[in-house]
Design a protein around this motif. Structure first.
Motif, PDB file in Angstrom:
ATOM      1  N   TYR A  32       0.868  -1.175   0.000  1.00  0.00           N
ATOM      2  CA  TYR A  32       0.000   0.000   0.000  1.00  0.00           C
ATOM      3  C   TYR A  32       0.904   1.224   0.000  1.00  0.00           C
ATOM      4  O   TYR A  32       1.701   1.423   0.923  1.00  0.00           O
ATOM      5  CB  TYR A  32      -0.930   0.033   1.219  1.00  0.00           C
ATOM      6  N   CYS A  34       0.990   5.209   0.064  1.00  0.00           N
ATOM      7  CA  CYS A  34       0.128   6.360   0.338  1.00  0.00           C
ATOM      8  C   CYS A  34       0.370   7.403  -0.758  1.00  0.00           C
ATOM      9  O   CYS A  34       1.456   7.955  -0.877  1.00  0.00           O
ATOM     10  CB  CYS A  34       0.429   6.915   1.721  1.00  0.00           C
ATOM     11  N   ASN A  72      -3.046   4.995  -3.697  1.00  0.00           N
ATOM     12  CA  ASN A  72      -4.325   5.703  -3.701  1.00  0.00           C
ATOM     13  C   ASN A  72      -4.205   7.142  -4.208  1.00  0.00           C
ATOM     14  O   ASN A  72      -3.114   7.704  -4.291  1.00  0.00           O
ATOM     15  CB  ASN A  72      -4.911   5.716  -2.290  1.00  0.00           C
ATOM     16  N   CYS A 215      -7.753   6.339   3.806  1.00  0.00           N
ATOM     17  CA  CYS A 215      -6.695   5.378   3.473  1.00  0.00           C
ATOM     18  C   CYS A 215      -6.967   4.024   4.116  1.00  0.00           C
ATOM     19  O   CYS A 215      -6.651   2.985   3.542  1.00  0.00           O
ATOM     20  CB  CYS A 215      -5.314   5.921   3.856  1.00  0.00           C
ATOM     21  N   HIS A 240      -0.755  10.082  10.209  1.00  0.00           N
ATOM     22  CA  HIS A 240      -1.566   9.424   9.180  1.00  0.00           C
ATOM     23  C   HIS A 240      -1.486   7.891   9.210  1.00  0.00           C
ATOM     24  O   HIS A 240      -2.500   7.208   9.338  1.00  0.00           O
ATOM     25  CB  HIS A 240      -1.171   9.970   7.805  1.00  0.00           C
ATOM     26  N   HIS A 241      -0.276   7.349   9.097  1.00  0.00           N
ATOM     27  CA  HIS A 241      -0.181   5.889   9.022  1.00  0.00           C
ATOM     28  C   HIS A 241      -0.508   5.223  10.348  1.00  0.00           C
ATOM     29  O   HIS A 241      -1.049   4.110  10.385  1.00  0.00           O
ATOM     30  CB  HIS A 241       1.204   5.474   8.523  1.00  0.00           C
TER      31      HIS A 241
HETATM   32 ZN    ZN Z   1      -2.607   7.421   3.144  1.00  0.00          ZN
END
Ligand code: ZN
Length: 378
Positions: A32, A34, A72, A215, A240-241
């Motif tokens: 994944y 970001c 994404n 996310c 964020h993560h």
């Molecule tokens: Zn993200």
């Protein structure tokens, strides 16, 4: 032999090290990455993240793994909405234009198209389901149309002191000072939208997703409950993560959300992190006007992926010279299984590209060709 890994020795999937730890993998390896919020031009700092994520996936394929990459597009975001308003544009139209420009830069830098490029707007239904799941398990609460995720333990789990965490949360717009929430580290999974903002119907009224929840929902929707590698700029590690992982784990019960993280080091210029407000942005499109794309790609890769670094004037020219030496080395007839093995070994050992480059330059021949091909520099 797998068509994606021409000439590569197979069978190194158990030898991979990433982010300082062993990461034996079983195909497909789920990445994944970001991705962008399409509101501004791509600068070298963004490019570093996506080139490194691309190279990491290529190294895993060299080791014999198949990869499944998901990058994404955060096309529902207050930063984007504000930027569009400032330019008198509709946010959707503005986002599409920025996405196009980003795609052009990535193609020039030979970043392979990800297998999946989810857009936040196509996963709003999953954000609503995520909010409902978190409410059902008691990990969220609703207040005046906002669904808050209970995040009081997130800084601890990310190894952050609370005052540092609070500063970063404020910096990234999480509003830890908002009195409506039970704890400063609770963050919105869902929040109400004004008339001028993008919005969708939900059990809690018209609204839109919170950034971290987007996310989380896109990762769940595309790759499932967990991923092997979570890649992004190092400044995204918190909040964020950390919140993306905490939300997915709370909803699914599967831990850890990410087996390994690839927080790519920040690129600095003129003594500061690249930012529009600082006026020190180095745009990919500007660099590509004066330099060959492979030299810019090598500039980003010929270093530690993790360490922040400062761009200096001579750096691209030095990368171009290194590239010429590699091309020269690759043109020799040398065939050394030992050198090929050594180059592969350096790459699978936490993406030690500088060492692989030194080995390839010295041995030349098939070792150099293998490296140039793997790193998409030829
Ligand atoms: Zn993200």
């Amino acid at each position: 032999m797998n068509g994606d890994v021409v000439g590569a020795p197979l069978g190194h999937t158990d030898r991979i090290r990433l982010a300082g730890a062993a990461l034996p993998v079983v195909s497909p390896v789920r990445f994944y990455v970001c991705g962008i919020t399409p509101y501004d031009v791509t600068h070298l700092g963004h490019a570093a993240t996506f080139v490194w994520a691309d190279a990491a996936a290529a190294v895993l394929r060299l080791a014999g793994a198949e990869t499944m990459t998901c990058r994404n597009v955060t096309d529902v975001d207050d930063v984007l909405t504000r930027a569009a308003v400032e330019r008198g544009r509709h946010y959707d139209e503005f986002a599409l234009e920025q996405e196009y420009l980003f795609g052009r830069d990535m193609t020039a830098l030979r970043v392979r198209r990800p297998n999946h490029e989810p857009r936040a707007r196509h996963h709003v239904g999953q954000v609503v389901q995520l909010a409902a799941a978190l409410l059902a398990t008691g990990r969220a609460y609703e207040r005046n149309g906002t669904v808050y995720f209970r995040g009081s333990d997130v800084p601890d789990r990310a190894g952050m002191a609370r005052h540092d965490a609070e500063r970063l949360s404020a910096e990234f717009g999480d509003r830890p000072d908002d009195p409506a929430r039970d704890d400063p580290f609770d963050v919105p999974v869902w929040r109400p939208s004004g008339d001028a903002e993008p919005g969708w119907p939900s059990p809690w009224g018209r609204g839109r997703p919170g950034w971290h929840a987007e996310c989380a929902a896109m990762a769940l929707g595309v790759l499932g409950a967990a991923v092997d590698v979570l890649a992004g700029g190092e400044d995204l590690a918190f909040p964020h993560h950390a919140y993306q992982a905490a939300m997915v784990e709370a909803a699914t019960g599967v831990r850890p959300f990410a087996r390994a993280q690839l927080p790519v080091g920040t690129v600095r210029a003129a003594g500061a992190k690249m930012a529009k407000s600082t006026g020190n942005l180095v745009l990919v499109s500007d660099l590509l006007r004066d330099h060959q794309p492979a030299a810019v790609r090598l500039l980003l890769l010929d270093r530690s992926w993790r360490r922040p670094w400062e761009l200096h004037d001579a750096d691209v020219a030095n990368a171009a010279a290194r590239l010429e030496r590699l091309y020269g080395a690759a043109g020799t007839a040398a065939a050394s299984p030992v050198a090929v093995e050594a180059v592969t070994g350096a790459l699978v050992d936490d993406l030690d590209v500088p060492r692989a480059l030194d080995l390839a330059e010295e041995a030349g021949g098939d070792a150099a060709r293998l490296l140039l091909r793997t790193l998409a520099l030829s």
